[in-house]
Design a protein around this motif. Structure first.
Motif, PDB file in Angstrom:
ATOM      1  N   ARG A   1      16.564  22.514  27.297  1.00 27.67           N
ATOM      2  CA  ARG A   1      16.225  23.682  28.038  1.00 27.67           C
ATOM      3  C   ARG A   1      16.278  25.064  27.484  1.00 27.67           C
ATOM      4  O   ARG A   1      16.032  25.946  27.776  1.00 27.67           O
ATOM      5  N   LYS A   2      17.170  25.050  26.324  1.00 25.15           N
ATOM      6  CA  LYS A   2      17.598  26.321  25.805  1.00 25.15           C
ATOM      7  C   LYS A   2      16.324  27.103  25.004  1.00 25.15           C
ATOM      8  O   LYS A   2      16.400  28.335  24.933  1.00 25.15           O
TER       9      LYS A   2
ATOM     10  N   GLY B   1      27.665  23.734  25.426  1.00 24.11           N
ATOM     11  CA  GLY B   1      26.346  24.325  24.846  1.00 24.11           C
ATOM     12  C   GLY B   1      25.553  24.589  25.996  1.00 24.11           C
ATOM     13  O   GLY B   1      25.634  23.694  27.019  1.00 24.11           O
ATOM     14  N   LEU B   2      24.311  25.178  25.774  1.00 27.04           N
ATOM     15  CA  LEU B   2      23.299  24.875  26.617  1.00 27.04           C
ATOM     16  C   LEU B   2      22.433  23.873  26.299  1.00 27.04           C
ATOM     17  O   LEU B   2      22.555  23.043  25.275  1.00 27.04           O
ATOM     18  N   SER B   3      21.566  23.311  27.345  1.00 31.04           N
ATOM     19  CA  SER B   3      20.843  22.097  27.283  1.00 31.04           C
ATOM     20  C   SER B   3      19.963  22.013  25.844  1.00 31.04           C
ATOM     21  O   SER B   3      19.064  23.117  25.984  1.00 31.04           O
TER      22      SER B   3
END
Lengths: 396, 396
Positions: free
Chosen positions: B16-17, B11-13
Motif C-alpha cells: 500500500r505504500k 514499516g508501511l505495507s
C-alpha cells in the motif's frame, strides 16, 4: 503454554463478563433488565439501511486503508458544522472507537510509559494501555464533587517523566461529567505545557442535557500539534454494531505512525463505512428528540436511585451512564448473586460493577455503573428490582 | 512528541505504500495494472448482498463479543465438511485475518519473545509481532528450492528459549509453497515437542492447483492444545472488504486470554458477520470454477515471467502470488521509477517490493511479489510492461 504477561494483567470487560451467568438465568426463565451495557435502543436511522441495500459493487473489495472518501467527507462536513476545518488526511476510520483507542495507544506508548486518566474511567482503556506496555496513572475523582478533575494541581500531581498523554473523556463514561470550555482549555494547556498528547474521547458529544453546546478539543486554536480526538458513530447514531469510528489529528508525524497500524490491518469494512457516511448527514434536529428521550431517562434513573437507602450518586450532565455507590460489600459478588440466586417476580437486572472503572486499588468495589439506554418504564422497574435486591442481599 | 519505539520499528505495507505515487501517476493519465495487492476481481457471491438487503433489525446493535451465532455455526459447518468438529467456543470472529494476527500475537508474546516464521513471509506479520514487543526469527528459504522449509534441522536451528510460536502459512503468501500432509505433521510435531503454538494461517486454503486436498492444522489428532488456526472470508469468497476472519483453537486457556482482546474491542461488525455466514454456505463446487480461473492466471504469470531475461521464479502450488527475483538493483527504487518516470504507451504496473517480506537483513531487495488477481490478458500485458521496464531501467 505461556501467555503474554501483558494480556494476563488485563481483565474481561465488566460489561460483558457476566454474560454466561445471564444466559444461565435466561435459561431458567428469568427476565433480565440490561443496564450493564451502553447499547442504545434508539432506532438506527433509515439511511444506514438504505446504504446497505444500495451497495452494488460486484466485488466487496478492500476499502482504501485511509478510509472510503465518502465517509471522510461526511466526517469533514459534520466537523465543519461545529466550526472545525479538517483535511481528509486528518481523519482515519477505525473499527469502532475501540480500535481507535488501541491504535492511538500503540502509536504513542512505550514500555513503562504512563497515561494520565481521571478515574473512574471506561475499563477498556486499561486493556489498550496495558497491551501497549504502559500503564494508567489515575486522577482520583469523587462522587461528592461531581467527579471533578479539571484542576491544575490535581492533574499535574499525576504527571511525571513517564507521562505521554492526558486522556479526557468528555462527556465522561461512566461519570457523565462534562467539562466547561474553560475546563477543557485548562486540560489542553496542561497537556501542551508538558508536551503531552491530550487524547479527547468525544464519542458522547451529542449527549449533553443542560442545553449548552459541548466543545470539541478540535475547536481550540493553538493545540493542533497535540490534540487527538476519538469519535464514533456507535452511540451518536445508535449504530454500535457498525463498528465505525475515527481518529482525528492534525499532527502529521503522529498520523504517519498511526498509518502503520492502519495498513497492517488493511482497512475498515467497506460497506459499513459507506453506510456510516449516510448517518453523518442526518439533520442536527435528529439529536434533539434523542437527547430529550435520554434526558427523561437520566432524570428517571436519578429519581429512582434516590429511593434506595444509602445509595450515593451525582446527576450526570452528559453521556448515558450514572455511577453510584450502593450499601453493599462487593458489586461483583452482588451481581453474581443477583443472576444466580435472586429474582423479583421472575425478574432481575444487570449493571457493570465499579471496580474495573478505577485505577486505584480498592476503589469502586461498592459502586456500579448503570446505562440508561432502556426506556423510562423499564428503568423504573429495573431500579425497583435493584432496590429489592440490595435489601435481600444484605439480609442474607 | 515522542512516538512508540515499537511502532517506529514497523514499516508501511509494501502493498500500500506506493498508493500516493500511484495516485499521482493516475492524475497524469497513466493506466496502472495492479499486481501489488491480493484483491481478487472475482465477484462476491450473491448471498452476501442478499444478507445486506435482508438485514432488518431496527437497531444495528453490538454483536455478541464471541460472535454472531449464525456465523459461528456456518464456520462449524464448513469445518465439519473437512472432518473437523468444533464447538462454538472454539471460534472467535475477528475484523479480518489481520486482527486475528494482532490478537493472537498480543495473547502469547511478551517483550523479547520470538516467533519462528519461514521467510519470505507476509510483511504485516512483522508489524503485529513487533507491536506485541517480540520479533520474528526467520527460517531462510530459497526460490531455487521452491521455498522449502519443512525440515527438522532447519526449523529447530531457529528455535531457542525465547521462541513462543512456529508460524505456518499454508498455502504460502508470497511464495505459493504448499505443505504435504507429512510436512505439515512434521511442523506440528516440532511445535509440540518444543511446547510452542503452531499458528496456521490458512486463509488461502481453497487455492491449491495440483488437485490434492489441502489439510488444515485442525485435521491432525493429538495437537488440540497447540494448534491455532487463522482463517478469513476475504480471499476464499472474494469478500476482502467485509473484514471478517476467525481465530480457531481448542486450547481453552488460550481462548480465555484472547477473549480479553475480543471484549476490549466489543465486537466485530454485526451485518458483516451475518452476511459472511451466508458465504460459508456456498456449495463447494463454487471453488472449482474459481480455482480453474486462478490456475490459468498462475500459468500465464509463470509463462510470461520466463520471457524476462534473468528473472527467477518458482511455480507456486497455491494461493495467488508469485515471488520472483529480477535483474535489478532495488525493487523499491524500481517501483518508484516505474510510477514516476516510466510508461509503456501510457501504461505502467505495480508489484510489491520483496525486501519487507524478509526478516534477514539485505535479502529480497531485487525480488518482487506479484498477485495474479487480475485476468489473464491483463497479466500478459502487465508482465510485458514489467519486461520493458526492466530493460529501460537498466539502460538509464
Amino acid at each position: 503454554m505461556k501467555m503474554s504477561s501483558k494480556m494476563e494483567r488485563c481483565g474481561l470487560s465488566p460489561m460483558r463478563k457476566f454474560n454466561p451467568l445471564a444466559n444461565e438465568a435466561l435459561s431458567r426463565g428469568i427476565k433480565i433488565y440490561h443496564m450493564n451495557i451502553g447499547q442504545p435502543d434508539v432506532e438506527t436511522p433509515a439511511p444506514f439501511y438504505q446504504a446497505l441495500r444500495d451497495f452494488a459493487d460486484p466485488v466487496v473489495s478492500y476499502a482504501p486503508a485511509p478510509g472510503v472518501p465518502v465517509l471522510l467527507d461526511a466526517v469533514r462536513d459534520y466537523y465543519r458544522g461545529i466550526g472545525v476545518e479538517l483535511e481528509r488526511s486528518d481523519i482515519l476510520p477505525t473499527n469502532g472507537g475501540s480500535e481507535a483507542l488501541q491504535m492511538v495507544f500503540a502509536t504513542i506508548l512505550d514500555d513503562g510509559d504512563e497515561v494520565v486518566i481521571p478515574e473512574p474511567f471506561y475499563p477498556n482503556y486499561h486493556t489498550s494501555v496495558t497491551l501497549a506496555g504502559a500503564k494508567i496513572r489515575p486522577v482520583p475523582t469523587f462522587v461528592e464533587e461531581g467527579y471533578f478533575y479539571a484542576d491544575r494541581e490535581r492533574v499535574e500531581a499525576c504527571i511525571n517523566e513517564h507521562t505521554r498523554a492526558l486522556f479526557v473523556t468528555n462527556p465522561g463514561n461512566p461519570t457523565g461529567a462534562v467539562l466547561t470550555p474553560e475546563q477543557l482549555r485548562l486540560m489542553l494547556d496542561i497537556a501542551k505545557e508538558h508536551d503531552l498528547f491530550p487524547i479527547c474521547d468525544e464519542v458522547y458529544r451529542e449527549f449533553v442535557y443542560a442545553g449548552e453546546p459541548l466543545l470539541s478539543g478540535l475547536q481550540f486554536e493553538g493545540y493542533e500539534d497535540n490534540v487527538v480526538v476519538i469519535d464514533s458513530v456507535s452511540k451518536r447514531f445508535s449504530a454500535c454494531g457498525a463498528r465505525v469510528g475515527v481518529v482525528i489529528s492534525k499532527n502529521k508525524a503522529f498520523m504517519a505512525q498511526v498509518m502503520k497500524w492502519v495498513q497492517c490491518r488493511l482497512a475498515s469494512p467497506t460497506v459499513e463505512q459507506i453506510a456510516s457516511a449516510a448517518l453523518y448527514h442526518m439533520d442536527p434536529s435528529y439529536f434533539d428528540a434523542v437527547r430529550d428521550e435520554y434526558r427523561l431517562r437520566r432524570d428517571t434513573c436519578v429519581r429512582k436511585l434516590a429511593e434506595i437507602p444509602g445509595c450515593v450518586c451525582s446527576t450526570p450532565k452528559g453521556a448515558f451512564y450514572v455511577m453510584c455507590a450502593l450499601p453493599i460489600d462487593d458489586a461483583d459478588k452482588f451481581q453474581t448473586w443477583m443472576l444466580r440466586e435472586f429474582d423479583d417476580n421472575g425478574e432481575t437486572m444487570m449493571f457493570a460493577p465499579g471496580e474495573p472503572f478505577y485505577g486505584t486499588p480498592g476503589r469502586g468495589r461498592n459502586e456500579i455503573r448503570l446505562a440508561y439506554t432502556i426506556n423510562a418504564p423499564d428503568i423504573e422497574r429495573a431500579i425497583d428490582i435493584l432496590k429489592a435486591a440490595v435489601e435481600a442481599y444484605n439480609k442474607r
